[in-house]
Design a protein around this motif. Structure first.
Motif, short mmCIF file in Angstrom:
data_model
loop_
_atom_site.label_atom_id
_atom_site.label_comp_id
_atom_site.label_asym_id
_atom_site.label_seq_id
_atom_site.Cartn_x
_atom_site.Cartn_y
_atom_site.Cartn_z
N GLU A 62 58.02 59.16 29.42
CA GLU A 62 58.75 57.97 29.82
C GLU A 62 59.41 57.32 28.61
O GLU A 62 60.56 56.84 28.69
CB GLU A 62 57.80 56.98 30.51
N GLN A 63 58.71 57.28 27.47
CA GLN A 63 59.28 56.71 26.26
C GLN A 63 60.50 57.49 25.80
O GLN A 63 61.48 56.92 25.31
CB GLN A 63 58.24 56.67 25.15
N LEU A 64 60.45 58.80 25.95
CA LEU A 64 61.59 59.62 25.56
C LEU A 64 62.80 59.30 26.45
O LEU A 64 63.94 59.23 25.95
CB LEU A 64 61.22 61.10 25.66
N LEU A 65 62.57 59.11 27.73
CA LEU A 65 63.67 58.74 28.62
C LEU A 65 64.25 57.38 28.23
O LEU A 65 65.48 57.18 28.25
CB LEU A 65 63.17 58.69 30.07
N ARG A 66 63.38 56.45 27.87
CA ARG A 66 63.85 55.12 27.46
C ARG A 66 64.63 55.20 26.15
O ARG A 66 65.62 54.49 25.95
CB ARG A 66 62.66 54.17 27.31
N TYR A 67 64.20 56.10 25.26
CA TYR A 67 64.95 56.26 24.00
C TYR A 67 66.32 56.87 24.27
O TYR A 67 67.32 56.43 23.69
CB TYR A 67 64.15 57.13 23.04
N ILE A 122 64.86 51.73 23.67
CA ILE A 122 63.90 51.54 22.58
C ILE A 122 64.47 52.18 21.34
O ILE A 122 65.38 53.02 21.40
CB ILE A 122 62.52 52.13 22.91
N SER A 123 63.89 51.82 20.19
CA SER A 123 64.37 52.36 18.92
C SER A 123 63.64 53.64 18.56
O SER A 123 62.65 54.02 19.18
CB SER A 123 64.16 51.31 17.81
N VAL A 124 64.14 54.29 17.51
CA VAL A 124 63.49 55.50 17.02
C VAL A 124 62.10 55.19 16.50
O VAL A 124 61.18 56.03 16.57
CB VAL A 124 64.36 56.15 15.93
N PHE A 125 61.86 53.99 15.99
CA PHE A 125 60.54 53.63 15.51
C PHE A 125 59.53 53.53 16.65
O PHE A 125 58.37 53.90 16.51
CB PHE A 125 60.60 52.31 14.73
N ASP A 126 59.99 53.04 17.80
CA ASP A 126 59.12 53.00 18.97
C ASP A 126 58.76 54.42 19.41
O ASP A 126 57.63 54.69 19.83
CB ASP A 126 59.80 52.26 20.11
N LEU A 127 59.74 55.32 19.32
CA LEU A 127 59.48 56.71 19.70
C LEU A 127 58.49 57.36 18.74
O LEU A 127 57.58 58.08 19.16
CB LEU A 127 60.80 57.49 19.74
N LEU A 128 58.66 57.10 17.43
CA LEU A 128 57.72 57.64 16.44
C LEU A 128 56.32 57.05 16.63
O LEU A 128 55.31 57.75 16.50
CB LEU A 128 58.23 57.36 15.04
#
Length: 483
Positions: A412-417, A422-428
């Motif tokens: 889900e986070q990848l879809l939001r990115y 969301i930012s790349v920092f949230d993804l990391l």
């Protein structure tokens, strides 16, 4: 027979038939000769019957250079393939020098058993006196009558002590096999965890570098950069601990297998064995194992040995030395004279009460140790079974619930990115959290296999060693409340 012919002036002489005693001695020795032999393997075959029933594996002693060469060749062949827990047990039982020392000690105990079943050798005496134109020759042959009478009891006592040594050796075999299993699971888990900590370090380095560049460009606050830098520092510390843990557990595995040299030559699987679909339910087997546990059997055997020793001490309390011998004397000009000699210990200074009191105390101690061993064994099995069930429940929760849930969150986070929400920092940060969840799951799986190994050992008779201790700290949770 004059006084100079007697070997001990403090002994009492009575009329006995020397020929009858000698005949009885020969008959006793003949009847017991089959029990007094020493086996060529030093009792290892009888030990293998115990280990085969509890581990499914025999043991082999390295008694010659050829045995050691064959063992080394077999170990090298096993090390050429990736190790498994069962293979580690095979290597430990064949190769560990400490265990081989225990097997050699069993050979000593078997030699003592054979010696106890044999009558002491007769004593041949010869004397010559010359003077006044006369020569006197004295010849004697003496055997221990008490040793003859005590031969059946001594044989049973020697056998009982050998049975003790055999059970103690079987315990050592089970403990060595358990140590090999535990060390294997810990080494594989530490190696797998090291890989995850390296992934966290890679992600932390990338996030820290990106934060530094964005801060220099004015697109990132200094506080946010410091947070990424702090996480990078924690990741480095955890990685250092994980590297040491991987090295330490591999060294421990090498020690458990009795391997010398660099343990890097051992090939470990990349991951732990998956969790079984259902936990074992060995409650009935554990209850049955209470009667066959090695520690309980050993305590009972020690009590039996103490009882036999007490019985013999009571029988021989007052008389501890009784010898019978035939005598012949030749003197110049006289006919040959024949007779016999009886040597009997007089209990004047030592009535044997101290020996009897000691034997009774040893017997009472053995009885209490037997009761304590049975209670300890029952408690160990309950605790080990509880730890096994708890470890399975935790591992099942981690792998069947926590890990899949974290995977759905990451998707889900990848879809939001991708939708620029969301930012790349949230993804990391989410990736680091996912690795942390998997790390926790690996630790739970490791704990399950350690509990499984301990449960098997406790059923066989090894003491319970308690719950495993977690090794390196799981990766620090990322701060998702971001910029």
């Amino acid at each position: 027979m004059n006084a100079n012919s007697l070997r001990r002036t403090s002994k009492v002489t009575r009329t006995l038939s020397a020929a009858a005693v000698m005949a009885a001695t020969m008959a006793a020795v003949g009847s017991l000769s089959g029990c007094a032999a020493v086996s060529p393997d030093g009792g290892v075959a009888s030990l293998s019957s115990l280990t085969q029933a509890r581990l499914g594996r025999p043991v082999a002693a390295q008694r010659t250079d050829a045995d050691r060469a064959r063992a080394a060749e077999q170990v090298q062949a096993w090390l050429a393939e990736p190790l498994t827990a069962d293979r580690c047990v095979d290597i430990a039982l064949l190769n560990h020098p400490g265990l081989q020392s225990t097997l050699a000690a069993l050979g000593v105990a078997e030699a003592d058993r054979a010696q106890a079943a044999r009558l002491a050798n007769p004593t041949l005496g010869f004397g010559r006196i010359r003077g006044g134109g006369h020569t006197e020759l004295d010849r004697s042959l003496t055997v221990s009558v008490l040793g003859l009478l005590a031969l059946p009891a001594a044989r049973d006592l020697g056998q009982s002590r050998f049975d003790e040594a055999r059970l103690q050796a079987a315990q050592a075999v089970v403990q060595q096999a358990t140590e090999a299993r535990l060390a294997f699971h810990e080494a594989v888990a530490a190696q797998e965890l090291l890989g995850y900590h390296q992934q966290v370090q890679t992600a932390a380095d990338a996030a820290s570098e990106l934060a530094r560049r964005m801060q220099e460009a004015g697109n990132f606050s200094r506080l946010a950069q410091w947070r990424e830098q702090a996480f990078q520092s924690d990741a480095r510390a955890n990685l250092a601990r994980a590297r040491h843990q991987a090295t330490a557990t591999r060294e421990r595995l090498a020690r458990a297998l009795g391997l010398a040299g660099d343990p890097a030559r051992m090939t470990l699987p990349e991951r732990l064995q998956p969790l079984p679909e259902a936990p074992a339910e060995p409650a009935a087997a554990l209850r049955a194992a209470l009667e066959t546990r090695l520690d309980v059997q050993l305590a009972r055997q020690q009590a039996q040995t103490a009882a036999r020793a007490l019985s013999w001490t009571r029988a021989s309390r007052f008389v501890n030395v009784l010898e019978l011998g035939t005598l012949q004397k030749n003197q110049t000009g006289d006919a040959r004279q024949r007779g016999f000699d009886v040597s009997l210990e007089l209990p004047l200074f030592d009535p044997g009460d101290a020996r009897l009191a000691r034997a009774e105390a040893e017997y009472q101690r053995a009885l209490h140790q037997t009761a304590a061993a049975a209670a300890q064994a029952e408690s160990d099995m309950r605790e080990a079974h509880s730890a096994y069930q708890a470890a399975y429940a935790v591992a099942q929760h981690q792998w069947h619930e926590a890990v899949p849930l974290r995977k759905r969150i990451s998707d889900e986070q990848l879809l939001r990115y991708n939708g620029m929400l969301i930012s790349v920092f949230d993804l990391l940060a989410d990736a680091r959290d996912q690795i942390g969840t998997v790390t926790t799951a690996v630790q739970a799986l490791r704990d399950y296999w350690l509990a499984d190994a301990q449960l098997q050992a406790v059923a066989a008779g090894a003491p319970y060693r308690g719950a495993p201790v977690d090794a390196p700290t799981r990766p620090a949770a990322a701060n998702t409340a971001r910029h």
